[in-house]
Design a protein around this motif. Structure first.
Motif, PDB file in Angstrom:
ATOM      1  N   TYR A 260     -11.136 -46.285  29.041  1.00 60.99           N
ATOM      2  CA  TYR A 260     -11.745 -46.044  30.313  1.00 60.99           C
ATOM      3  C   TYR A 260     -12.924 -47.001  30.357  1.00 60.99           C
ATOM      4  N   ALA A 261     -13.227 -47.087  31.634  1.00 61.56           N
ATOM      5  CA  ALA A 261     -14.300 -47.944  31.981  1.00 61.56           C
ATOM      6  C   ALA A 261     -15.062 -47.216  33.376  1.00 61.56           C
ATOM      7  N   GLU A 262     -16.356 -47.292  33.534  1.00 61.04           N
ATOM      8  CA  GLU A 262     -16.952 -46.759  34.444  1.00 61.04           C
ATOM      9  C   GLU A 262     -17.768 -47.608  35.163  1.00 61.04           C
ATOM     10  N   THR A 263     -18.016 -47.214  36.545  1.00 60.89           N
ATOM     11  CA  THR A 263     -18.867 -47.992  37.382  1.00 60.89           C
ATOM     12  C   THR A 263     -19.729 -47.299  38.434  1.00 60.89           C
ATOM     13  N   GLU A 264     -20.865 -47.545  38.788  1.00 56.36           N
ATOM     14  CA  GLU A 264     -21.362 -46.778  39.581  1.00 56.36           C
ATOM     15  C   GLU A 264     -21.366 -47.097  41.239  1.00 56.36           C
ATOM     16  N   GLY A 265     -20.571 -48.181  41.320  1.00 54.67           N
ATOM     17  CA  GLY A 265     -20.405 -48.629  42.698  1.00 54.67           C
ATOM     18  C   GLY A 265     -19.290 -47.788  43.455  1.00 54.67           C
ATOM     19  N   PRO A 266     -18.862 -48.203  44.627  1.00 54.14           N
ATOM     20  CA  PRO A 266     -17.804 -47.807  45.304  1.00 54.14           C
ATOM     21  C   PRO A 266     -16.468 -48.320  44.824  1.00 54.14           C
ATOM     22  N   LEU A 267     -15.219 -47.697  45.104  1.00 51.58           N
ATOM     23  CA  LEU A 267     -14.083 -48.156  44.911  1.00 51.58           C
ATOM     24  C   LEU A 267     -13.818 -49.575  45.200  1.00 51.58           C
ATOM     25  N   ALA A 268     -14.312 -50.120  46.198  1.00 56.72           N
ATOM     26  CA  ALA A 268     -13.898 -51.455  46.667  1.00 56.72           C
ATOM     27  C   ALA A 268     -14.539 -52.128  45.954  1.00 56.72           C
ATOM     28  N   ALA A 274     -11.956 -51.810  36.581  1.00 52.48           N
ATOM     29  CA  ALA A 274     -10.573 -51.786  36.191  1.00 52.48           C
ATOM     30  C   ALA A 274      -9.964 -52.959  35.266  1.00 52.48           C
ATOM     31  N   GLN A 275     -10.325 -54.015  35.566  1.00 53.28           N
ATOM     32  CA  GLN A 275      -9.818 -55.140  34.787  1.00 53.28           C
ATOM     33  C   GLN A 275     -10.550 -54.972  33.342  1.00 53.28           C
ATOM     34  N   SER A 276     -11.393 -54.556  33.092  1.00 52.03           N
ATOM     35  CA  SER A 276     -12.184 -54.193  31.864  1.00 52.03           C
ATOM     36  C   SER A 276     -11.560 -53.274  31.163  1.00 52.03           C
ATOM     37  N   ALA A 277     -10.854 -52.020  31.746  1.00 53.76           N
ATOM     38  CA  ALA A 277     -10.235 -50.967  31.140  1.00 53.76           C
ATOM     39  C   ALA A 277      -8.557 -51.509  30.950  1.00 53.76           C
ATOM     40  N   PHE A 278      -8.005 -52.415  31.807  1.00 53.59           N
ATOM     41  CA  PHE A 278      -6.753 -52.818  31.418  1.00 53.59           C
ATOM     42  C   PHE A 278      -7.037 -53.931  30.248  1.00 53.59           C
ATOM     43  N   VAL A 279      -7.693 -54.758  30.306  1.00 58.58           N
ATOM     44  CA  VAL A 279      -7.747 -55.602  28.991  1.00 58.58           C
ATOM     45  C   VAL A 279      -8.180 -54.746  27.713  1.00 58.58           C
ATOM     46  N   GLY A 280      -8.998 -53.826  27.793  1.00 58.31           N
ATOM     47  CA  GLY A 280      -9.447 -53.038  26.764  1.00 58.31           C
ATOM     48  C   GLY A 280      -8.088 -52.597  26.125  1.00 58.31           C
ATOM     49  N   TYR A 281      -7.305 -51.932  27.008  1.00 58.34           N
ATOM     50  CA  TYR A 281      -6.071 -51.244  26.392  1.00 58.34           C
ATOM     51  C   TYR A 281      -5.373 -52.312  25.900  1.00 58.34           C
ATOM     52  N   SER A 282      -5.240 -53.530  26.116  1.00 52.75           N
ATOM     53  CA  SER A 282      -4.537 -54.589  25.543  1.00 52.75           C
ATOM     54  C   SER A 282      -5.161 -54.914  24.193  1.00 52.75           C
ATOM     55  N   ALA A 283      -6.394 -54.957  24.249  1.00 52.58           N
ATOM     56  CA  ALA A 283      -6.863 -55.453  23.135  1.00 52.58           C
ATOM     57  C   ALA A 283      -7.562 -54.242  22.003  1.00 52.58           C
ATOM     58  N   ALA A 284      -7.318 -53.014  22.381  1.00 53.08           N
ATOM     59  CA  ALA A 284      -7.773 -51.822  21.658  1.00 53.08           C
ATOM     60  C   ALA A 284      -6.932 -51.754  20.191  1.00 53.08           C
ATOM     61  N   PRO A 285      -5.687 -52.114  20.061  1.00 51.87           N
ATOM     62  CA  PRO A 285      -5.236 -52.330  18.709  1.00 51.87           C
ATOM     63  C   PRO A 285      -5.871 -53.060  17.307  1.00 51.87           C
ATOM     64  N   ALA A 286      -6.669 -54.071  18.108  1.00 56.18           N
ATOM     65  CA  ALA A 286      -7.550 -54.900  17.066  1.00 56.18           C
ATOM     66  C   ALA A 286      -8.505 -53.731  16.533  1.00 56.18           C
ATOM     67  N   TRP A 287      -8.888 -52.875  16.964  1.00 51.15           N
ATOM     68  CA  TRP A 287      -9.922 -52.140  16.194  1.00 51.15           C
ATOM     69  C   TRP A 287      -8.896 -50.667  15.747  1.00 51.15           C
ATOM     70  N   SER A 288      -8.709 -50.902  14.629  1.00 47.98           N
ATOM     71  CA  SER A 288      -8.090 -49.929  13.870  1.00 47.98           C
ATOM     72  C   SER A 288      -8.526 -48.577  13.782  1.00 47.98           C
ATOM     73  N   ARG A 289      -9.898 -48.410  13.820  1.00 48.30           N
ATOM     74  CA  ARG A 289     -10.684 -47.104  13.847  1.00 48.30           C
ATOM     75  C   ARG A 289     -11.178 -46.790  15.115  1.00 48.30           C
ATOM     76  N   ALA A 290     -10.541 -47.327  16.238  1.00 45.57           N
ATOM     77  CA  ALA A 290     -11.181 -47.016  17.440  1.00 45.57           C
ATOM     78  C   ALA A 290     -10.957 -45.603  18.076  1.00 45.57           C
ATOM     79  N   PRO A 291     -12.133 -44.907  18.538  1.00 48.84           N
ATOM     80  CA  PRO A 291     -11.976 -43.470  18.763  1.00 48.84           C
ATOM     81  C   PRO A 291     -10.968 -43.347  20.003  1.00 48.84           C
ATOM     82  N   GLN A 292     -10.274 -42.010  20.193  1.00 46.98           N
ATOM     83  CA  GLN A 292      -9.623 -41.710  21.216  1.00 46.98           C
ATOM     84  C   GLN A 292     -10.209 -40.604  22.202  1.00 46.98           C
ATOM     85  N   PRO A 293     -10.359 -41.063  23.239  1.00 51.83           N
ATOM     86  CA  PRO A 293     -10.233 -42.233  24.110  1.00 51.83           C
ATOM     87  C   PRO A 293     -11.389 -43.154  23.689  1.00 51.83           C
ATOM     88  N   THR A 294     -11.260 -44.355  24.136  1.00 56.28           N
ATOM     89  CA  THR A 294     -12.229 -45.435  23.621  1.00 56.28           C
ATOM     90  C   THR A 294     -12.762 -45.958  24.958  1.00 56.28           C
TER      91      THR A 294
END
Length: 391
Positions: A260-268, A274-294
């Motif tokens: 997950y990723a957060e921003t204080e700005g509006p949806l627009a 969103a891109q940070s969360a999307f890429v983070g999902y693809s890269a998360a397997p590289a951190w074997s001890r990542a918490p759930q959720p991350t």
């Protein structure tokens, strides 16, 4: 008058004379039905003149349809009853809810039952009452079916609109387009967006999506659900208790990481989030001890290795540059400390300073960057930032 529906004959047949009487009194019955509706249904009086006229027309079509239904036994099925009523179900959906539509049918039947037998030949009175009962039941089923289909269509259309909004945010479309799509799905939050990405479960249907939205609405003012391939993406606005909410919806995702990723700005302006969360999902397997959720912010090194320019910028501008500008040997200290195996004494010897000086500098590094070099994971983040900064 009540009739035992379990004992009704397979087909109700009345005489031609009864049919002629029914057809000849359609106008009178319609007028009496309208008066009965005004007396029995409080909400009917609150409708506009045009809406009441539309419902009276529906009642008239229904009475004419009864005559046609009695004349043609082959027409006694839900689709054909629907055709006999013409556009009545559509008019109903535009005017009243399903609950009120069924109240309307029941009230019309009451008015017809009270008036129609007195007009019929004596031999046809009981048969006509049975016919009214059967016909009204068929019409009720037909209208309920139309309402159900309309609800399914609206649900499917809403899902498509949400998918388009998710895609627009991920693609980083212009803010005006995102705002327009958000308005189409009823997005209300002006600021504060959380984007969550995880694996979609094996079966994703309308019931699943509806249940997931209800869970999200318990801790967020707005919830948009999108499925892209094997990924489930949530856009949440007006989130109150994020961590508790994440634990609530975590079981709805498939196996694998949830980022997950957060921003204080509006949806627009949430495309970068969103891109940070999307890429983070693809890269998360590289951190074997990542918490759930991350949090995507916790995956900066992995995202940078995956080629995410936003992660590289965050590591450089958020860690390397502040340390360089802070001076006092902070860059050299963190580099030596990491390479010396996290040993204070070894770092002090290499830098020719006292161990307390190393401790002080490590504390300053934490204050400047927010990452603690004495924590293994934080040290890895700092080391990655130093490497990117040198590049």
């Amino acid at each position: 008058m009540s009739v035992d529906t379990g004992r009704l004959p397979a087909a109700v047949t009345v005489s031609e004379e009864a049919l002629e009487v029914l057809r000849g009194n359609t106008g009178q019955l319609t007028t009496e039905v309208g008066q009965h509706l005004e007396q029995q249904l409080p909400w009917y009086k609150q409708l506009s003149t045009e809406e009441r006229a539309s419902l009276r027309l529906i009642a008239q079509r229904g009475i004419v349809g009864l005559a046609n239904w009695l004349q043609d036994p082959a027409a006694r099925s839900l689709p054909l009853v629907n055709e006999l009523l013409g556009p009545a179900p559509t008019d109903l959906m535009r005017t009243i809810s399903l609950q009120r539509a069924l109240q309307l049918i029941r009230t019309i039947v009451e008015a017809v039952e009270a008036r129609l037998p007195g007009l019929m030949p004596e031999a046809d009175r009981s048969l006509m009452l049975e016919a009214v009962l059967r016909y009204s039941r068929e019409v009720a089923f037909a209208i309920a079916d139309v309402y159900a289909r309309a609800a399914e269509s609206r649900g499917a259309w809403d899902s498509r609109l949400e998918a388009l909004l998710v895609d627009a945010v991920l693609r980083g479309e212009p803010g005006e387009q995102i705002a327009s799509r958000a308005a189409a799905v009823g997005w209300q939050s002006s600021t504060g967006v959380v984007v969550i990405v995880g694996a979609a479960p094996e079966q994703v249907d309308a019931v699943y999506l509806s249940h997931l939205r209800r869970q999200c609405i318990r801790f967020a003012a707005d919830a948009v659900v999108g499925v892209q391939g094997d990924r489930l993406i949530l856009l949440l606005g007006g989130v109150t208790t994020l961590q508790n909410g994440l634990q609530r919806i975590l079981p709805h995702f498939g196996e694998g990481p949830v980022v997950y990723a957060e921003t204080e700005g509006p949806l627009a302006q949430a495309s970068r989030c969103a891109q940070s969360a999307f890429v983070g999902y693809s890269a998360a397997p590289a951190w074997s001890r990542a918490p759930q959720p991350t949090a995507a912010q916790e995956l900066l090194p992995e995202r940078a290795l995956a080629g995410d320019p936003h992660a590289k910028e965050a590591l450089t501008s958020g860690i390397y540059t502040p340390l360089e500008e802070a001076g006092h040997g902070l860059l050299e200290t963190v580099d030596c400390y990491v390479n010396a195996g996290h040993s204070l004494e070894a770092t002090a010897r290499e830098l020719y300073v006292h161990t307390n000086t190393v401790r002080y500098r490590l504390k300053r590094i934490t204050e400047v960057t927010g990452w603690d070099p004495m924590e293994p994971r934080d040290a890895y983040v700092l080391q990655t930032a130093l490497a990117l900064g040198r590049l």
